[in-house]
Design a protein around this motif. Structure first.
Motif, mmCIF file in Angstrom:
data_model
loop_
_atom_site.group_PDB
_atom_site.id
_atom_site.type_symbol
_atom_site.label_atom_id
_atom_site.label_comp_id
_atom_site.label_asym_id
_atom_site.label_seq_id
_atom_site.Cartn_x
_atom_site.Cartn_y
_atom_site.Cartn_z
ATOM 1 N N THR A 20 0.841 -1.191 0.000
ATOM 2 C CA THR A 20 0.000 0.000 0.000
ATOM 3 C C THR A 20 0.878 1.242 0.000
ATOM 4 O OG1 THR A 20 -1.814 -1.076 1.170
ATOM 5 C CG2 THR A 20 -1.743 1.319 1.251
ATOM 6 N N LEU A 21 0.591 2.178 -0.887
ATOM 7 C CA LEU A 21 1.319 3.445 -0.979
ATOM 8 C C LEU A 21 0.371 4.574 -0.584
ATOM 9 C CD1 LEU A 21 3.156 2.896 -4.380
ATOM 10 C CD2 LEU A 21 4.119 2.658 -2.082
ATOM 11 N N GLU A 22 0.738 5.306 0.455
ATOM 12 C CA GLU A 22 -0.111 6.384 0.940
ATOM 13 C C GLU A 22 -0.083 7.580 -0.015
ATOM 14 O OE1 GLU A 22 -2.073 6.002 3.319
ATOM 15 O OE2 GLU A 22 -1.290 4.193 4.266
ATOM 16 N N GLU A 23 -1.018 8.469 0.177
ATOM 17 C CA GLU A 23 -1.093 9.672 -0.649
ATOM 18 C C GLU A 23 0.227 10.429 -0.615
ATOM 19 O OE1 GLU A 23 -3.494 13.895 -0.570
ATOM 20 O OE2 GLU A 23 -4.506 12.083 0.144
ATOM 21 N N GLY A 24 0.752 10.757 -1.796
ATOM 22 C CA GLY A 24 2.004 11.480 -1.901
ATOM 23 C C GLY A 24 3.243 10.619 -1.784
ATOM 24 N N GLU A 25 3.097 9.342 -1.481
ATOM 25 C CA GLU A 25 4.242 8.463 -1.340
ATOM 26 C C GLU A 25 4.675 7.955 -2.721
ATOM 27 O OE1 GLU A 25 5.554 4.483 1.254
ATOM 28 O OE2 GLU A 25 3.446 5.087 1.095
ATOM 29 N N ALA A 26 5.978 7.994 -2.968
ATOM 30 C CA ALA A 26 6.526 7.546 -4.243
ATOM 31 C C ALA A 26 7.536 6.444 -3.980
ATOM 32 C CB ALA A 26 7.187 8.705 -4.981
ATOM 33 N N LEU A 27 7.457 5.371 -4.747
ATOM 34 C CA LEU A 27 8.353 4.234 -4.556
ATOM 35 C C LEU A 27 8.875 3.768 -5.904
ATOM 36 C CD1 LEU A 27 9.622 1.982 -2.786
ATOM 37 C CD2 LEU A 27 7.514 0.667 -3.167
ATOM 38 N N VAL A 28 10.181 3.492 -5.945
ATOM 39 C CA VAL A 28 10.821 2.904 -7.112
ATOM 40 C C VAL A 28 11.365 1.537 -6.717
ATOM 41 C CG1 VAL A 28 12.685 3.104 -8.804
ATOM 42 C CG2 VAL A 28 11.464 5.154 -8.052
ATOM 43 N N ILE A 29 10.988 0.500 -7.460
ATOM 44 C CA ILE A 29 11.576 -0.833 -7.308
ATOM 45 C C ILE A 29 12.311 -1.114 -8.601
ATOM 46 C CG2 ILE A 29 11.166 -3.268 -6.848
ATOM 47 C CD1 ILE A 29 8.517 -2.513 -5.553
ATOM 48 N N GLU A 30 13.633 -1.288 -8.518
ATOM 49 C CA GLU A 30 14.448 -1.309 -9.726
ATOM 50 C C GLU A 30 15.512 -2.394 -9.667
ATOM 51 O OE1 GLU A 30 16.461 2.424 -9.920
ATOM 52 O OE2 GLU A 30 17.441 2.149 -7.991
ATOM 53 N N ALA A 31 16.072 -2.681 -10.827
ATOM 54 C CA ALA A 31 17.169 -3.637 -10.924
ATOM 55 C C ALA A 31 18.485 -2.985 -10.544
ATOM 56 C CB ALA A 31 17.254 -4.179 -12.345
ATOM 57 N N ASP A 32 19.386 -3.790 -10.043
ATOM 58 C CA ASP A 32 20.760 -3.358 -9.848
ATOM 59 C C ASP A 32 21.328 -2.975 -11.210
ATOM 60 O OD1 ASP A 32 23.474 -3.072 -9.383
ATOM 61 O OD2 ASP A 32 23.831 -5.214 -9.025
ATOM 62 N N PRO A 33 21.755 -1.728 -11.394
ATOM 63 C CA PRO A 33 22.247 -1.314 -12.718
ATOM 64 C C PRO A 33 23.475 -2.088 -13.174
ATOM 65 C CG PRO A 33 22.701 0.371 -11.064
ATOM 66 C CD PRO A 33 21.802 -0.623 -10.414
ATOM 67 N N ALA B 190 0.638 -7.004 -5.892
ATOM 68 C CA ALA B 190 -0.590 -6.221 -5.755
ATOM 69 C C ALA B 190 -0.261 -4.909 -5.065
ATOM 70 C CB ALA B 190 -1.639 -6.987 -4.966
ATOM 71 N N VAL B 191 -0.666 -3.785 -5.677
ATOM 72 C CA VAL B 191 -0.347 -2.463 -5.140
ATOM 73 C C VAL B 191 -1.631 -1.655 -5.046
ATOM 74 C CG1 VAL B 191 1.107 -0.428 -5.361
ATOM 75 C CG2 VAL B 191 1.874 -2.604 -6.314
ATOM 76 N N ARG B 192 -1.872 -1.040 -3.896
ATOM 77 C CA ARG B 192 -3.051 -0.214 -3.673
ATOM 78 C C ARG B 192 -2.629 1.126 -3.064
ATOM 79 N NH1 ARG B 192 -4.612 -3.712 -6.325
ATOM 80 N NH2 ARG B 192 -6.448 -5.056 -6.106
ATOM 81 N N GLY B 193 -3.521 2.081 -3.118
ATOM 82 C CA GLY B 193 -3.284 3.344 -2.442
ATOM 83 C C GLY B 193 -3.297 4.529 -3.382
ATOM 84 N N ARG B 194 -2.822 5.660 -2.863
ATOM 85 C CA ARG B 194 -2.870 6.918 -3.594
ATOM 86 C C ARG B 194 -1.492 7.452 -3.916
ATOM 87 N NH1 ARG B 194 -7.636 9.441 0.261
ATOM 88 N NH2 ARG B 194 -9.276 8.022 -0.449
ATOM 89 N N GLY B 195 -0.507 6.579 -3.849
ATOM 90 C CA GLY B 195 0.847 6.986 -4.159
ATOM 91 C C GLY B 195 1.230 6.664 -5.588
ATOM 92 N N SER B 196 2.553 6.678 -5.854
ATOM 93 C CA SER B 196 3.088 6.486 -7.194
ATOM 94 C C SER B 196 4.139 5.391 -7.170
ATOM 95 C CB SER B 196 3.708 7.785 -7.714
ATOM 96 O OG SER B 196 2.749 8.830 -7.713
#
Length: 549
Positions: free
Chosen positions: A147-160, A178-184
């Motif tokens: 769950t991503l709260e309002e205004g919360e931003a998350l990046v899940i990325e590969a090791d470059p 599964a991702v829910r919420g008001r974030g990005s």
């Protein structure tokens, strides 16, 4: 409820319903694929004119700014408990690292001592907005709810520095992320596989904003919509991503993209959809009613739809440009691309439609549906400009031998068909197109089986104007409102190389400098416009080829 899509309760202890597809469910798709007939033209592949310019370079996560993530607020989404932060409110250093290699002692999230698995990294990330996955021989478990709260931003990325994309797999019929919420959320450089669910087999997301960059999705399945990905968001972007061998019983074998509001934005850029299956939109289903939709520089290859839109299905209200649609097979409601919406500013420009098919059927004692092999828009507004329609087919039904137009059908609107090249399309009636309320200017119609020009569809009146076109055959008798304008010719257009699929005009072509003489139809060099896909102001383009991501 959010629009027409319910909000599903998602918790860390309650996985979504598992789905194991039956063999019988896809029997119809296997039968449909049997209609594919080897075409003698362009058999060596989509050589055309060489590859188009590559899509825009994606800025690496190390260089990206949080400003690229919108803080848009999504209304009406039920809150679910987020994954808790670690014991330290500040959390570890950022980015937080994760690995699939077990450790004898707990990790702290650094690259030297990474957390074990994606869930542990998310639980322990504290205030960090970036989770980085190390590569390795083992796959991460994708069965994580977030769950991503309002205004919360998350990046899940590969090791470059990884040699191969980190894999996120679902096993034993489990659902994926599964991702829910008001974030990005941004997913970058990751490979997903094997998820099975009632919606979004590998990813089911309801957020404010989501970006999928350089991701791959393989073997994902859904008993509803979104074989690999289902997204409900205000902003959706798919960049340089690949969807292969995914299936949905409903819409969107590769991806089903929905928007919460009419102002939602959808961008699909530089991506590939191959061998996906669904009832509608086997490659991509657009469930967003918006004028802000853009599909560009993408490849749709060998997708199969039992009903309609083997490549793309849905609300085509924006711009579709620079794409390749090849060897897609649709059912009785349409072939490669089927749109059920449109606006006057919508455009279909600089695309290649090659060897796509639709299959007519007999139902209720009549021949059903009259599907177009390549592109079907109803209602149809906007402009269809500078495209190649090559060797597309509408298969006749078995009992009556009737079918729709080989390449293009428009109806229930007003559309301009300008500077396109139609070659070798075929059906039982109309080789190239079936149109209503349309202006045809600067097009080339050449070869194919059936009437070379147009046919009525669903009892619609013609209301068509044809001018400055090559080898267009006027229907007999003409439709009500049908008008034959000036400048039409019937001559061999003299393509550079028909066999090699090079449909530029030779220097001695009789249809050079033969299109509408008005300024709005001039070629890019300022001279009078040529007929066909490489004439007029949008004629300076290089078709996309099959090679790509």
């Amino acid at each position: 409820m959010v629009g027409r899509y319910p909000v599903l309760p998602v918790t860390a202890t309650q996985p979504r319903r598992r789905y194991v597809p039956s063999v019988e469910r896809w029997g119809g798709l296997l039968l449909l694929a049997a209609i594919l007939i080897d075409s003698p033209a362009c058999r060596s592949g989509v050589a055309l004119l060489g590859d188009a310019n590559p899509p825009e370079t994606v800025v690496s996560s190390d260089e990206s700014s949080d400003e690229s993530i919108a803080d848009a607020v999504a209304d009406g989404v039920e809150d679910t408990p987020p994954i808790p932060d670690g014991p330290d409110s500040v959390g570890p250093s950022c980015p937080v690292w994760a690995t699939t290699t077990p450790r004898p002692t707990p990790g702290d999230g650094t690259e030297a001592m990474p957390f074990f698995g994606l869930r542990e990294a998310l639980n322990g990330r504290g205030d960090c907005d970036r989770v980085r996955l190390l590569g390795g021989p083992d796959a991460y478990s994708a069965r994580v709810d977030l769950t991503l709260e309002e205004g919360e931003a998350l990046v899940i990325e590969a090791d470059p520095g990884a040699d191969a994309p980190p894999r996120l797999a679902s096993v034993d019929g489990e659902a994926g992320l599964a991702v829910r919420g008001r974030g990005s959320l941004v997913l970058e450089g990751l490979a997903f596989a094997g998820g099975q669910a009632s919606r979004g087999g590998c990813l089911d997301a309801e957020v404010s904003r989501i970006e999928l960059r350089r991701t791959t999705w393989n073997g994902c399945e859904s008993s509803g919509d979104g074989g690999a990905v289902f997204v409900l968001a205000d902003y959706v972007e798919l960049t340089d991503s690949a969807f292969e061998d995914c299936m949905a019983v409903g819409e969107g074998g590769g991806a089903a993209l929905a928007g919460r509001t009419d102002s939602a934005t959808v961008v699909v850029r530089g991506s590939a959809f191959r061998r996906n299956e669904a009832a509608h939109g086997a490659g991509l289903a657009l469930q967003v009613i918006s004028v802000d939709v853009r599909i560009e520089g993408s490849r749709f290859v060998a997708n199969r739809a039992s009903e309609s839109g083997a490549a793309v299905f849905g609300n085509l209200g924006g711009v579709m440009t620079g794409n390749l649609f090849v060897d897609n097979i649709g059912g009785p409601s349409g072939g490669a691309v089927v749109g059920n919406g449109g606006w006057p500013a919508a455009e279909v420009v600089n695309n290649v439609f090659l060897r796509n098919r639709a299959a007519s059927v007999t139902t209720g004692g009549t021949s059903c549906c009259d599907p177009a092999g390549a592109l079907q828009l109803r209602p149809a507004y906007g402009t269809i400009r500078n495209n190649l329609f090559i060797d597309n087919v509408s298969e006749p039904d078995a009992e009556y031998g009737q079918s729709g137009p080989g390449a293009l059908m428009t109806g229930d609107g007003e559309v301009r068909v300008l500077n396109n090249t139609f070659v070798g399309n075929s059906s039982s009636r109309s080789a190239h197109l079936g149109v209503s309320r349309v202006v045809l200017t600067g097009n080339i119609f050449w070869g194919g089986e059936g009437d070379a020009g147009t046919t009525s569809s669903a009892g619609l009146p013609g209301d068509a104007v044809v001018e400055y076109c090559d080898s267009f055959e006027v229907p007999e008798p003409p439709f009500i409102g049908f008008e034959v304008g000036v400048g039409n010719v019937a001559m061999d257009p003299l393509f550079v190389d028909r066999v090699a699929c090079d449909f530029r005009l030779r220097a001695d072509s009789p249809v050079r400098d033969a299109s509408d003489p008005s300024a709005s139809f001039r070629d890019v060099d300022g001279t009078r416009g040529d007929m066909g896909a490489f004439g007029g102001p949008a004629g300076d383009w290089v078709p996309l080829t099959e090679e790509g991501p």
